[in-house]
Design a protein around this motif. Structure first.
Motif, PDB file in Angstrom:
ATOM      1  N   ARG A 235      -5.714 -11.081  -1.719  1.00 25.05           N
ATOM      2  CA  ARG A 235      -5.574 -10.063  -0.669  1.00 25.05           C
ATOM      3  C   ARG A 235      -5.647  -8.653  -1.250  1.00 25.05           C
ATOM      4  NH1 ARG A 235      -6.958  -8.061   3.958  1.00 25.05           N
ATOM      5  NH2 ARG A 235      -5.265  -7.039   5.101  1.00 25.05           N
ATOM      6  N   GLU A 236      -5.056  -8.453  -2.410  1.00 22.13           N
ATOM      7  CA  GLU A 236      -5.141  -7.147  -3.068  1.00 22.13           C
ATOM      8  C   GLU A 236      -6.612  -6.797  -3.315  1.00 22.13           C
ATOM      9  OE1 GLU A 236      -3.523  -4.934  -7.088  1.00 22.13           O
ATOM     10  OE2 GLU A 236      -4.283  -6.975  -7.216  1.00 22.13           O
TER      11      GLU A 236
ATOM     12  N   TRP B 154     -10.274   0.224   6.336  1.00 23.14           N
ATOM     13  CA  TRP B 154      -9.212  -0.193   7.248  1.00 23.14           C
ATOM     14  C   TRP B 154      -7.929   0.588   6.960  1.00 23.14           C
ATOM     15  CZ3 TRP B 154      -4.556  -2.789   6.175  1.00 23.14           C
ATOM     16  CH2 TRP B 154      -3.823  -3.171   7.305  1.00 23.14           C
ATOM     17  N   ILE B 155      -7.591   0.716   5.690  1.00 16.15           N
ATOM     18  CA  ILE B 155      -6.376   1.448   5.319  1.00 16.15           C
ATOM     19  C   ILE B 155      -6.438   2.889   5.824  1.00 16.15           C
ATOM     20  CG2 ILE B 155      -5.065   2.399   3.371  1.00 16.15           C
ATOM     21  CD1 ILE B 155      -5.931  -0.212   1.834  1.00 16.15           C
TER      22      ILE B 155
ATOM     23  N   ILE C 283       0.860  -1.174   0.000  1.00 15.17           N
ATOM     24  CA  ILE C 283       0.000   0.000   0.000  1.00 15.17           C
ATOM     25  C   ILE C 283       0.899   1.228   0.000  1.00 15.17           C
ATOM     26  CG2 ILE C 283      -1.793   1.286   1.217  1.00 15.17           C
ATOM     27  CD1 ILE C 283      -2.582  -1.446   2.494  1.00 15.17           C
TER      28      ILE C 283
ATOM     29  N   GLU D  23      -9.202  -7.881  -1.667  1.00 16.58           N
ATOM     30  CA  GLU D  23      -9.821  -7.575  -0.368  1.00 16.58           C
ATOM     31  C   GLU D  23      -9.537  -6.140   0.053  1.00 16.58           C
ATOM     32  OE1 GLU D  23     -10.045 -11.564   2.387  1.00 16.58           O
ATOM     33  OE2 GLU D  23      -8.148 -10.468   2.340  1.00 16.58           O
ATOM     34  N   LEU D  24      -8.275  -5.731  -0.099  1.00 14.43           N
ATOM     35  CA  LEU D  24      -7.898  -4.383   0.314  1.00 14.43           C
ATOM     36  C   LEU D  24      -8.538  -3.304  -0.553  1.00 14.43           C
ATOM     37  CD1 LEU D  24      -4.145  -4.956   1.177  1.00 14.43           C
ATOM     38  CD2 LEU D  24      -5.993  -4.460   2.788  1.00 14.43           C
ATOM     39  N   LYS D  25      -8.849  -3.640  -1.789  1.00 16.10           N
ATOM     40  CA  LYS D  25      -9.492  -2.677  -2.681  1.00 16.10           C
ATOM     41  C   LYS D  25     -11.002  -2.582  -2.467  1.00 16.10           C
ATOM     42  CE  LYS D  25      -6.089  -2.554  -6.368  1.00 16.10           C
ATOM     43  NZ  LYS D  25      -5.799  -2.817  -7.779  1.00 16.10           N
TER      44      LYS D  25
ATOM     45  N   GLY E 105     -11.790  -2.897   3.015  1.00 16.35           N
ATOM     46  CA  GLY E 105     -10.336  -2.819   2.971  1.00 16.35           C
ATOM     47  C   GLY E 105      -9.849  -1.394   2.953  1.00 16.35           C
ATOM     48  N   ARG E 106     -10.465  -0.585   2.105  1.00 14.86           N
ATOM     49  CA  ARG E 106     -10.073   0.826   2.032  1.00 14.86           C
ATOM     50  C   ARG E 106     -10.373   1.553   3.338  1.00 14.86           C
ATOM     51  NH1 ARG E 106      -8.579   2.537  -2.986  1.00 14.86           N
ATOM     52  NH2 ARG E 106      -9.029   1.089  -4.676  1.00 14.86           N
TER      53      ARG E 106
ATOM     54  N   ILE F 205      -2.973   0.485  -4.051  1.00 11.58           N
ATOM     55  CA  ILE F 205      -2.838  -0.884  -3.572  1.00 11.58           C
ATOM     56  C   ILE F 205      -2.402  -1.744  -4.747  1.00 11.58           C
ATOM     57  CG2 ILE F 205      -4.041  -2.829  -2.508  1.00 11.58           C
ATOM     58  CD1 ILE F 205      -6.198  -0.539  -1.715  1.00 11.58           C
TER      59      ILE F 205
END
Length: 82
Positions: free
Chosen positions: A62-63, A74-75, A6, A65-67, A71-72, A17
């Motif tokens: 995982r990428e 959490w970031i 990230i 999930e973060l997108k 996920g965003r 991400i």
């Protein structure tokens, strides 16, 4: 080994991400070598988080999930300085 990473652009308040098998080269591309694409507009990028995975499918999952919205969220709440 694959890394999910990230990036954060302090000057533009943007996140990016991605995943790669060569993080050092990828960061160089995002910050210096790249000539086109979304990330060149928001330089410089700061690496704020990495995660390591054994396989490409794991890193891609995982990428994704973060997108996602969660996920965003959490970031922005946990990783980005306020």
């Amino acid at each position: 080994m694959f890394k999910v990473y990230i990036l954060y652009s302090l000057s533009h308040n943007k996140i990016y991400i991605g995943y790669t098998s060569n993080l050092e080269q990828r960061l160089l591309s995002h910050n210096e070598l790249g000539k086109k694409g979304w990330t060149i507009r928001y330089r410089p990028w700061i690496l704020v988080h990495t995660e390591e995975y054994n396989t490409k499918p794991e890193a891609m999952f995982r990428e994704k999930e973060l997108k996602s919205g969660k996920g965003r969220e959490w970031i922005w709440n946990e990783l980005i300085p306020k």
